[in-house]
Scaffold this active site. Structure first.
Site, PDB file in Angstrom:
ATOM      1  N   ASN A  81       0.801  -1.222   0.000  1.00  0.00           N
ATOM      2  CA  ASN A  81       0.000   0.000   0.000  1.00  0.00           C
ATOM      3  C   ASN A  81       0.836   1.276   0.000  1.00  0.00           C
ATOM      4  OD1 ASN A  81      -2.449   1.758   0.704  1.00  0.00           O
ATOM      5  ND2 ASN A  81      -1.162   2.025   2.516  1.00  0.00           N
ATOM      6  N   SER A 132      -3.114  -0.281  -6.553  1.00  0.00           N
ATOM      7  CA  SER A 132      -2.897   0.556  -7.729  1.00  0.00           C
ATOM      8  C   SER A 132      -3.809   1.768  -7.594  1.00  0.00           C
ATOM      9  CB  SER A 132      -3.171  -0.249  -8.998  1.00  0.00           C
ATOM     10  OG  SER A 132      -3.009   0.528 -10.150  1.00  0.00           O
ATOM     11  N   TYR A 146       3.429   9.808 -11.560  1.00  0.00           N
ATOM     12  CA  TYR A 146       2.525   8.978 -10.759  1.00  0.00           C
ATOM     13  C   TYR A 146       1.881   7.883 -11.609  1.00  0.00           C
ATOM     14  CZ  TYR A 146      -1.548   7.582  -8.017  1.00  0.00           C
ATOM     15  OH  TYR A 146      -2.507   6.845  -7.353  1.00  0.00           O
ATOM     16  N   LYS A 150       1.955   3.693 -11.471  1.00  0.00           N
ATOM     17  CA  LYS A 150       0.767   2.862 -11.272  1.00  0.00           C
ATOM     18  C   LYS A 150       0.496   1.958 -12.480  1.00  0.00           C
ATOM     19  CE  LYS A 150      -0.194   3.993  -7.075  1.00  0.00           C
ATOM     20  NZ  LYS A 150       0.016   2.999  -6.001  1.00  0.00           N
TER      21      LYS A 150
END
Length: 272
Positions: A81, A132, A146, A150
């Site tokens: 996480n 994700s 970013y 992801k």
């Protein structure tokens, strides 16, 4: 015998909500974070080990995994996480910021996963849940760093699911939409240079849109529930959308071609 889950980034938001939910459901929890000395809520719960783990520090990863196994006998599930979002025009981003974003969101995830793979393989059991985002399948302006991380998490997870099948280990991806966490605070790293005037309309459009989206954000507990389902449902399902907005956005992306979908994003942000 109670099962055990190790969660990275458990000091707040989705990570903390997930730790609390699994503890409430009878699991042992290895709640990891960079600064465990600041944690007060989780340390007071039964069957929760709060310990330092910085995904960019390999020694801390090994120590936390070892301590979790020593405390509870085995680890049955991992939730990757820990992460944050670096946004802004790519031209403004320093290589230091670029490396930090990928080191945290991608390399760190890989290091934590690799640290647990021998344990899972020896047990011929385990679940890996990678957090994700809808931003792993949909990209917004100013998010090249970013979204790059992801999208990488999505590819890593899909590929890993094939090879882990032979060991009995399942790989899952949870894709939240807008969630009321500190992502817009300390987990949001925005860089801009107002002298680069060409980019400023995009900056304004993104900020206005994000403010509107976050104003209707779902609670972190919603994502925790989806993570719990992913860990415990016993299926081979790979992807789990978390939140009504996530389901809607992902459905729209799947049903439209690039021109139509990206045109809608530009219109929403006033970039036409």
């Amino acid at each position: 015998m109670a099962k055990t889950i190790l969660i990275t980034g458990a000091s707040s938001g989705i990570g903390k909500a997930t730790a609390k939910l699994f503890q409430e459901n009878g699991w042992n929890v290895v709640a990891t974070m960079r600064t465990p000395d600041k944690e007060t809520e989780l340390t007071g719960l039964d069957n929760v080990l709060v310990i330092r783990l910085d995904v960019t520090d390999p020694a801390s990863i090994a120590t936390a995994v070892g301590a979790g196994i020593e405390a509870f006998g085995r680890i049955d599930a991992l939730v990757n996480n820990a992460g944050y979002g670096a946004f802004g025009p790519l031209e403004v981003a320093t290589m230091e910021k670029i490396r930090r974003q990928f080191d945290t969101n991608v390399i760190g995830l890989l290091e934590v996963t690799k640290a647990l793979l021998p344990h899972f393989r020896a047990n011929r059991d385990g679940v890996i849940v990678n957090i994700s985002s809808i931003g792993g399948r949909i990209a917004f302006p100013l998010g090249s760093l970013y979204h790059g991380t992801k999208y990488a998490v999505e590819g890593i997870s899909e590929a890993l699911s094939y090879e882990m099948a032979a060991t009995g280990v399942k790989v899952k991806v949870v894709e939240p939409g807008a969630i009321a966490t500190d992502f817009a605070g300390r987990s949001f790293d925005f860089t801009n240079d107002e002298s680069m005037t060409e980019y400023q309309p995009v900056v304004q459009g993104v900020f206005t849109t994000f403010e509107n989206i976050l104003g209707e954000a779902a609670p972190a507990s919603l994502v925790a529930e989806v993570i719990h389902t992913a860990v415990t449902d016993g299926t081979d399902q790979l992807r789990y959308a978390a939140g009504a907005d996530a389901e809607q956005m992902l459905a729209a992306r799947a049903s439209q071609d690039d021109a139509a979908f990206m045109g809608g994003i530009r219109a929403q942000m006033g970039l036409d």
